[in-house]
Structures are given as C-alpha cells and as structure tokens.
Motif scaffolding. Sequence first.
Motif, PDB file in Angstrom:
ATOM      1  N   PRO A  18       0.819  -1.212   0.000  1.00  0.00           N
ATOM      2  CA  PRO A  18       0.000   0.000   0.000  1.00  0.00           C
ATOM      3  C   PRO A  18       0.854   1.263   0.000  1.00  0.00           C
ATOM      4  O   PRO A  18       2.002   1.242   0.451  1.00  0.00           O
ATOM      5  CB  PRO A  18      -0.779  -0.094   1.311  1.00  0.00           C
ATOM      6  N   GLY A  19       0.280   2.338  -0.476  1.00  0.00           N
ATOM      7  CA  GLY A  19       0.935   3.644  -0.404  1.00  0.00           C
ATOM      8  C   GLY A  19       1.572   4.085  -1.701  1.00  0.00           C
ATOM      9  O   GLY A  19       1.572   3.373  -2.694  1.00  0.00           O
ATOM     10  N   VAL A  50       7.131   7.288  -1.718  1.00  0.00           N
ATOM     11  CA  VAL A  50       7.290   7.224  -0.263  1.00  0.00           C
ATOM     12  C   VAL A  50       7.832   5.850   0.147  1.00  0.00           C
ATOM     13  O   VAL A  50       8.763   5.749   0.958  1.00  0.00           O
ATOM     14  CB  VAL A  50       5.945   7.508   0.443  1.00  0.00           C
ATOM     15  N   ASN A  51       7.259   4.807  -0.425  1.00  0.00           N
ATOM     16  CA  ASN A  51       7.730   3.458  -0.100  1.00  0.00           C
ATOM     17  C   ASN A  51       9.226   3.315  -0.390  1.00  0.00           C
ATOM     18  O   ASN A  51       9.977   2.764   0.415  1.00  0.00           O
ATOM     19  CB  ASN A  51       6.959   2.409  -0.907  1.00  0.00           C
ATOM     20  N   THR A  93      11.318   5.278   2.117  1.00  0.00           N
ATOM     21  CA  THR A  93      11.350   4.602   3.417  1.00  0.00           C
ATOM     22  C   THR A  93      12.315   3.415   3.379  1.00  0.00           C
ATOM     23  O   THR A  93      13.124   3.221   4.295  1.00  0.00           O
ATOM     24  CB  THR A  93       9.939   4.109   3.812  1.00  0.00           C
ATOM     25  N   PHE A  94      12.248   2.632   2.303  1.00  0.00           N
ATOM     26  CA  PHE A  94      13.155   1.487   2.152  1.00  0.00           C
ATOM     27  C   PHE A  94      14.615   1.924   2.196  1.00  0.00           C
ATOM     28  O   PHE A  94      15.436   1.348   2.921  1.00  0.00           O
ATOM     29  CB  PHE A  94      12.917   0.794   0.803  1.00  0.00           C
ATOM     30  N   TYR A 119      15.682   3.224   5.621  1.00  0.00           N
ATOM     31  CA  TYR A 119      15.832   2.144   6.599  1.00  0.00           C
ATOM     32  C   TYR A 119      17.119   1.374   6.346  1.00  0.00           C
ATOM     33  O   TYR A 119      17.866   1.065   7.276  1.00  0.00           O
ATOM     34  CB  TYR A 119      14.627   1.202   6.543  1.00  0.00           C
ATOM     35  N   ALA A 149      14.652   5.834   8.017  1.00  0.00           N
ATOM     36  CA  ALA A 149      13.448   5.670   7.198  1.00  0.00           C
ATOM     37  C   ALA A 149      12.558   6.896   7.330  1.00  0.00           C
ATOM     38  O   ALA A 149      12.055   7.430   6.337  1.00  0.00           O
ATOM     39  CB  ALA A 149      12.689   4.413   7.627  1.00  0.00           C
ATOM     40  N   THR A 170      11.755   9.822   4.450  1.00  0.00           N
ATOM     41  CA  THR A 170      10.359  10.007   4.058  1.00  0.00           C
ATOM     42  C   THR A 170       9.902  11.441   4.285  1.00  0.00           C
ATOM     43  O   THR A 170       9.248  12.037   3.431  1.00  0.00           O
ATOM     44  CB  THR A 170       9.469   9.027   4.840  1.00  0.00           C
ATOM     45  N   ILE A 179       0.901   8.897   4.542  1.00  0.00           N
ATOM     46  CA  ILE A 179       2.158   8.141   4.494  1.00  0.00           C
ATOM     47  C   ILE A 179       2.349   7.186   5.665  1.00  0.00           C
ATOM     48  O   ILE A 179       3.133   6.249   5.569  1.00  0.00           O
ATOM     49  CB  ILE A 179       3.398   9.062   4.377  1.00  0.00           C
ATOM     50  N   SER A 185       2.093   3.286   4.991  1.00  0.00           N
ATOM     51  CA  SER A 185       3.142   2.685   4.164  1.00  0.00           C
ATOM     52  C   SER A 185       4.501   2.746   4.844  1.00  0.00           C
ATOM     53  O   SER A 185       5.317   1.842   4.691  1.00  0.00           O
ATOM     54  CB  SER A 185       3.180   3.301   2.765  1.00  0.00           C
ATOM     55  N   VAL A 186       4.745   3.798   5.649  1.00  0.00           N
ATOM     56  CA  VAL A 186       6.015   3.850   6.374  1.00  0.00           C
ATOM     57  C   VAL A 186       6.105   2.665   7.337  1.00  0.00           C
ATOM     58  O   VAL A 186       7.124   1.956   7.386  1.00  0.00           O
ATOM     59  CB  VAL A 186       6.183   5.194   7.117  1.00  0.00           C
ATOM     60  N   ILE A 199       4.429  -0.216   7.214  1.00  0.00           N
ATOM     61  CA  ILE A 199       4.491  -1.482   6.473  1.00  0.00           C
ATOM     62  C   ILE A 199       5.884  -1.708   5.878  1.00  0.00           C
ATOM     63  O   ILE A 199       6.458  -2.795   6.001  1.00  0.00           O
ATOM     64  CB  ILE A 199       3.412  -1.516   5.356  1.00  0.00           C
ATOM     65  N   VAL A 200       6.450  -0.658   5.284  1.00  0.00           N
ATOM     66  CA  VAL A 200       7.763  -0.803   4.649  1.00  0.00           C
ATOM     67  C   VAL A 200       8.847  -1.096   5.700  1.00  0.00           C
ATOM     68  O   VAL A 200       9.734  -1.924   5.477  1.00  0.00           O
ATOM     69  CB  VAL A 200       8.107   0.440   3.793  1.00  0.00           C
ATOM     70  N   ILE A 201       8.758  -0.449   6.862  1.00  0.00           N
ATOM     71  CA  ILE A 201       9.741  -0.727   7.918  1.00  0.00           C
ATOM     72  C   ILE A 201       9.639  -2.189   8.362  1.00  0.00           C
ATOM     73  O   ILE A 201      10.653  -2.876   8.533  1.00  0.00           O
ATOM     74  CB  ILE A 201       9.572   0.248   9.103  1.00  0.00           C
ATOM     75  N   ILE A 249       8.510  -4.734   6.572  1.00  0.00           N
ATOM     76  CA  ILE A 249       9.046  -5.581   5.500  1.00  0.00           C
ATOM     77  C   ILE A 249      10.576  -5.531   5.511  1.00  0.00           C
ATOM     78  O   ILE A 249      11.247  -6.565   5.377  1.00  0.00           O
ATOM     79  CB  ILE A 249       8.511  -5.126   4.119  1.00  0.00           C
ATOM     80  N   SER A 250      11.136  -4.323   5.708  1.00  0.00           N
ATOM     81  CA  SER A 250      12.594  -4.179   5.730  1.00  0.00           C
ATOM     82  C   SER A 250      13.221  -5.031   6.829  1.00  0.00           C
ATOM     83  O   SER A 250      14.271  -5.637   6.640  1.00  0.00           O
ATOM     84  CB  SER A 250      12.982  -2.720   5.964  1.00  0.00           C
ATOM     85  N   ARG A 251      12.559  -5.032   7.988  1.00  0.00           N
ATOM     86  CA  ARG A 251      13.080  -5.829   9.105  1.00  0.00           C
ATOM     87  C   ARG A 251      13.129  -7.305   8.737  1.00  0.00           C
ATOM     88  O   ARG A 251      14.130  -7.985   8.970  1.00  0.00           O
ATOM     89  CB  ARG A 251      12.160  -5.676  10.321  1.00  0.00           C
ATOM     90  N   LEU A 285      13.136  -8.582   5.750  1.00  0.00           N
ATOM     91  CA  LEU A 285      14.099  -8.774   4.667  1.00  0.00           C
ATOM     92  C   LEU A 285      15.530  -8.841   5.185  1.00  0.00           C
ATOM     93  O   LEU A 285      16.315  -9.685   4.759  1.00  0.00           O
ATOM     94  CB  LEU A 285      13.998  -7.644   3.658  1.00  0.00           C
ATOM     95  N   SER A 286      15.865  -7.921   6.111  1.00  0.00           N
ATOM     96  CA  SER A 286      17.254  -7.893   6.557  1.00  0.00           C
ATOM     97  C   SER A 286      17.583  -9.161   7.346  1.00  0.00           C
ATOM     98  O   SER A 286      18.732  -9.582   7.399  1.00  0.00           O
ATOM     99  CB  SER A 286      17.541  -6.636   7.372  1.00  0.00           C
TER     100      SER A 286
END
Lengths: 182, 188
Positions: free
Chosen positions: A56-57, A61-62, A65-66, A69, A77, A81, B83, B86-87, B89-91, B93-95, B97-98
């Motif tokens: 989503p989003g 921005v996604n 953030t990636f 991070y 992150a 953003t 935002i 998504s911030v 959710i992405v954090i 997912i990043s966790r 993934l790493s």
Amino acid sequence: MNKYLQLFLTFAKIGSVTFGGGYAMLPILERDVVERHGWVTREELLDYYAIGQTTPGIIAVNTATFIGYKHLGVIGAISATLGIILPSLIIISIIASLLVNITDSEMLQHAFAGIRVSVYVLIIHAVIKLSKSSLKDWFTISLFAIVLLLTLLVNMTPVVFVVGAGVCGYLLYVFKKRGESS
Amino acid sequence: MIYLQLFYEFFKTGLFAVGGGLATLPFLYDISDRFGWFTESQLADMIAISESTPGAIGINMSTYAGFLTTNVTGAVVATLGLITPSVVIVILISRVLSRFQNDQRVQAVFYGLRPASTALIASAGLSVMSMDLLQLDQEQLIERVDWMSLALAVGLFILMKYRLTKHLHPIVFILIAAGIGILFGMGS
C-alpha cells in the motif's frame, strides 16, 4: 554533517526536482543514492521498486522509506520520508493559498511539454543502466520480455507481475536444486 | 475534531491505495462525496497541479486536499495520514528482509523480481513516451508523430550517452528540456 540531516536533505532535494511521481524519481535516485552516496545498490533499488508497487501507499514514499531504513534504520526511514514530502508540502501549500492555477500559464505549459520528454528519456536511460544488474541470463531476459509485453498489451495490476516473477525465481531455484541433488 | 477525521480518512487512503499516486484518486473522490471538504472540480484542478509541480503525485494531492479542507495544518495532517501506513508497512518488511537477506530462497525470489521490476519501470517510461510522441490530430482525428518531441528525446538521449555530457546530473537534462520547451513553444 549529521548523517540523518544529510539523508533528509538528499531526499528533500530529490522531492523538489522530481516531476511526475515515483517512476520519474528513479533516474535521480540512481544518480544520487546509488552512484554518489552508495547507500543502496542497483539491485536493492530494483527490489524496492518491485515491493513498493505491491504494498500500500505511494511508490515514491515506499522507496524513500526502504532506502532510509537500509542506510540508517528506523530513524533513517523517517528522515528520508519526511525529506521526500517536505517540498510538496511547501510548494503545494503556496500554490493552494495563492488560489492561482499555475497550469493556466502558457510559458509553464511549454516548459512542461519539454520536461515531460526529459522525464521519459531519463527513465528509459535509467532502465538501460539498471538492466545490467537485473538481466543476466536467458531466464531473467525472458522474464523481462514477458512482463514488458504483458504490461504494454493488457491492463493489469503490477502486483500480478511482481508476485508471478517472484514465484518463477523460486521455482527456478527449486528446479536447479533438484538437478544438483540427482 | 476535524484534524483527527482528516488524518483517519487519509490514513485509510494510504492503507488501501496500492500502486502509487493516481491510485489514491478513487479514495479522494469518495472523501469529497462524503465530507464535502473539497469539490470534484477542485479535484480536477488538483490533479493538473499535482502532475505539473515537483514531488510525488499522491503527496501533492493529499497536501492540496488537506489545505483546502482547513489550511497548512490540514495539509500536513492529511499528508502524514497518507504516508503513515506505508512507512510502518515498509519498515516491517525491511526488518523481515534484513533477517532473511542471506537466505537462498529469498535471493531466488528476488532474482525473479528484478527483471519484472525493470520491465514495469520500462513499461511506465514507454507508455509516457508513446502518449507524448503520438498526439491526436484534433481536425483529422488521426494519431500523428510529434516531431519536435521526438527530436528533443533523441537529442537528450545522445547527451546522456555522450562522453563529455553523460556525467551531468539528471536535473540538468530536465532544465535543458524545460528551456527548449519554452524556446520552441512546445505542446501547443
């Protein structure tokens, strides 16, 4: 300079020179974040775009953030953003408060007709660069060709392609493993 | 409390709109319908302005919508609402993934993802290109090639490849293109 501030300012700069959203941001990310600062690799940038389109989003921005991070954790992150949204907040608030429709200006329309051209040329140029790190063998080249053809011919959500390609990658791995063990 | 409501509505938009800025549009129409914070014709202006100002289109839209609802505070609240999901959710997912980035199976999945990701970006670039190069002739109702755009596109591409100019920052190419657009009265 404080490293969070540097991250914030880099993304604020990217946000203020990107015309046309998430994809248009790619050439500048490739230059500033990959080549200049080396915060992420080309492969990682492609991964973030793939995931950013299926979660989503907003893609911009996604992706910010990636990258933030990956470079500096959770605070990174958030810094990246906030950086990417700041220029929009300032510019749009000014435009909205002036109650002028800038799209009425003839000169701006001419400028944007030119900018539009530069945006897709830059995207295509960036894609050529990125393809060197993503298209490595017959498997990846055919996946690329199939997805490109399908996206140009049928109107489907990117989620289908991203999930499908991920499954293909996994199946290839399983297939190879079996080949090795037998 | 309007700010809380504004945050909540844009939070929902950010949570359910998958696929970038323009995917938020149906949600914005819905908000306009239910709350009347901004009208549909204001939304049309918003799209035009969001596409022709710097920044992500979705962020521009939420800022504009929030500003029309109240003022600068509304702009900030709406954008932060958009935002936040998504911030988070992405954090998350990043966790994950790493933790698994060295797992062979995860690497295998990404091996397949990258060419698809490259193709999706290429496709976005190519569709903008074809929309720009093939303009509909209003009188004869046929598609015709916009030679000025084509010439500029080829010129820019050569500059990006040429030894002496290929290291220029993308912003420089964008500025050159804007200048040429004004100079030759492009797009009219």
